[in-house]
Design a protein around this motif. Structure first.
Motif, short mmCIF file in Angstrom:
data_model
loop_
_atom_site.label_atom_id
_atom_site.label_comp_id
_atom_site.label_asym_id
_atom_site.label_seq_id
_atom_site.Cartn_x
_atom_site.Cartn_y
_atom_site.Cartn_z
N THR A 1 47.18 31.95 13.36
CA THR A 1 47.44 33.08 14.26
C THR A 1 46.60 34.30 13.88
O THR A 1 46.14 35.03 14.75
CB THR A 1 48.94 33.44 14.24
N ARG B 1 48.04 35.69 24.71
CA ARG B 1 49.29 35.07 25.16
C ARG B 1 49.60 33.82 24.30
O ARG B 1 50.76 33.58 23.96
CB ARG B 1 49.20 34.69 26.63
N GLN B 2 48.59 33.05 23.97
CA GLN B 2 48.79 31.90 23.11
C GLN B 2 49.33 32.34 21.75
O GLN B 2 50.25 31.73 21.19
CB GLN B 2 47.49 31.13 22.95
N SER C 1 52.91 33.40 21.91
CA SER C 1 53.79 32.24 22.06
C SER C 1 53.99 31.54 20.72
O SER C 1 55.10 31.12 20.38
CB SER C 1 53.20 31.27 23.08
#
Length: 426
Positions: A31, A56-57, A60
């Protein structure tokens, strides 16, 4: 057997903890890398749709990693999706009020969208959270300006100048904005000039004026009376009529124009003036202008033209200004320079000043009647002054000036000028 089972259970547990920890660490590394990549796509490639998909990934995969939500707020702001930008920026602030950038982006968004009330609510929260961050006070100033209420803007600027006294740009904005407030004044000026030569002087100059300031600029009407004495007798006197105006030509520029007429030898017969002023960043200002004086003594008319070039700088509560006058009559040119320092105590009416100069300029009122005789001669002067607004009604000022003046090639005199002014503000 029990011991073997216990050892096996402990080993399996430790192994599971290691595997889970390693997986979590790998996810964190992934991340972080994704966030860095999304920021690079945003700032370098400017590919906002791709960056939105990456952010957005990340959100999430790591819902509590607020930097992804912060980035989404920026990206939706860049792409003109104000509601989505608000959602993500407010989400960040709801989870953590320590995100300074979230306040900055959200207030900037409300400023762009013209949402003054919403913006003021957010910026006040930011100021409460980060009271030493000057950027939020400036953003609040921008929001206040959306209402186009110069009185409210002026009052807030006064508080900012008191809080950040060394901010030159704020002082410049305050002084310039005060010129746009509705204001009227009537007043009188008086100056006396004495000389160290026997039988010369004193000279008296008296003026009555009316000043009307409005949002567009100002109008000034003035009547001057001069009386020159020699050996206790009046040798010449007369009246001059003046009209002047300062008017705004843009948000950061203004002009000065003036005309004056007189039928007496103690004043120029005709005088025309114009200057253009442009405010720059960090408290800077420049000026370019023209002056024209026409005198008509018994020996014949003489016409003088002057170019004015000047630069000024606010340094905290101080203002420094240097002006150069390049003056011309026929084929001859004569320079003059004036350096002015002012220290503002409160409003633009409250200041102490120091003046230094060389040469004779067309903007010196007390000796303007001898402009044609002094222009080619040396002159060195220094002065100090103090002006104050009293009871928010009276504007009073005093000034003393010393001038070492060449009155004939190779011969000099000393001049001592004292002036006082008082205006009633209503």
């Amino acid at each position: 057997m029990k011991r073997i089972f216990l050892k096996l259970s402990i080993s399996l547990s430790l192994g599971l903890v290691f595997i889970v920890g390693a997986h979590g660490q790998q996810e964190q590394v992934d991340t972080d890398s994704l966030l860095i990549a999304a920021i690079q796509v945003t700032n370098q490639e400017k590919d906002y749709p791709k960056a939105i998909a990456m952010a957005r990934q990340g959100a999430s995969l790591a819902p509590d990693y607020l930097d992804f939500h912060l980035l989404l707020g920026r990206l939706y702001r860049f792409t003109g999706q104000a509601d989505s930008a608000r959602y993500f920026l407010n989400y960040v602030l709801k989870k953590s009020t320590a995100y300074e950038d979230a306040y900055t982006y959200l207030v900037g968004l409300e400023l762009e969208e013209g949402e003054m009330e919403a913006g003021l609510k957010v910026v006040d929260q930011a100021i409460q959270q980060f009271p030493e961050k000057g950027q939020f006070y400036r953003l609040k100033l921008g929001l206040i300006r959306l209402d186009d209420d110069i009185r409210t803007e002026f009052d807030y600027l006064k508080t900012l100048v008191q809080r950040f006294p060394e901010d030159s740009d704020l002082r410049q904005q305050l002084n310039n904005l005060e010129l746009r407030l509705d204001n009227q004044r009537v007043g009188i000026n008086y100056s006396i000039t004495a000389f160290d030569r026997d039988g010369v002087g004193p000279w008296h100059l008296v003026g009555a004026q009316y000043i009307r300031e409005r949002r567009w600029g100002s109008f000034i009407g003035r009547v001057n009376y001069a009386n020159r004495l020699s050996a206790g007798q009046s040798i010449d006197s007369g009246v001059q009529y003046e009209l002047e105006s300062y008017f705004f030509t843009g948000k950061r520029s203004y002009s000065y124009a003036g005309v004056a007429f007189s039928s007496s030898l103690v004043f120029p017969e005709q005088r025309y003036s114009y200057s253009f002023f442009q405010n720059l960043d960090k408290g800077w200002e420049w000026e370019a202008g023209l002056r024209y004086n026409s005198v008509n003594p018994p020996e014949g008319r003489r016409n003088f033209r002057s170019v004015v070039l000047g630069g000024g700088k606010y340094i905290g509560s101080s203002w420094l200004n240097l002006r150069a006058f390049i003056q011309n009559e026929e084929e001859d040119f004569y320079p003059a320079f004036t350096l002015v320092y002012r220290y503002f105590i409160d409003s633009r009416f409250d200041f102490a000043t120091v003046i230094l100069g060389y040469g004779t300029s067309p903007d010196e009122r007390p000796t303007l009647g001898q402009f044609e005789n002094r222009l080619a001669l040396d002159s060195y002067r220094a002065g100090v002054g103090y002006h104050r607004l009293l009871a928010n009604t009276f504007v009073a000022g005093v000034q003393a000036t010393y001038n070492y003046q060449e009155f004939f090639p190779g011969r000099t005199q000393q001049e001592f000028e004292f002036s006082v002014t008082i205006n009633y503000k209503f």
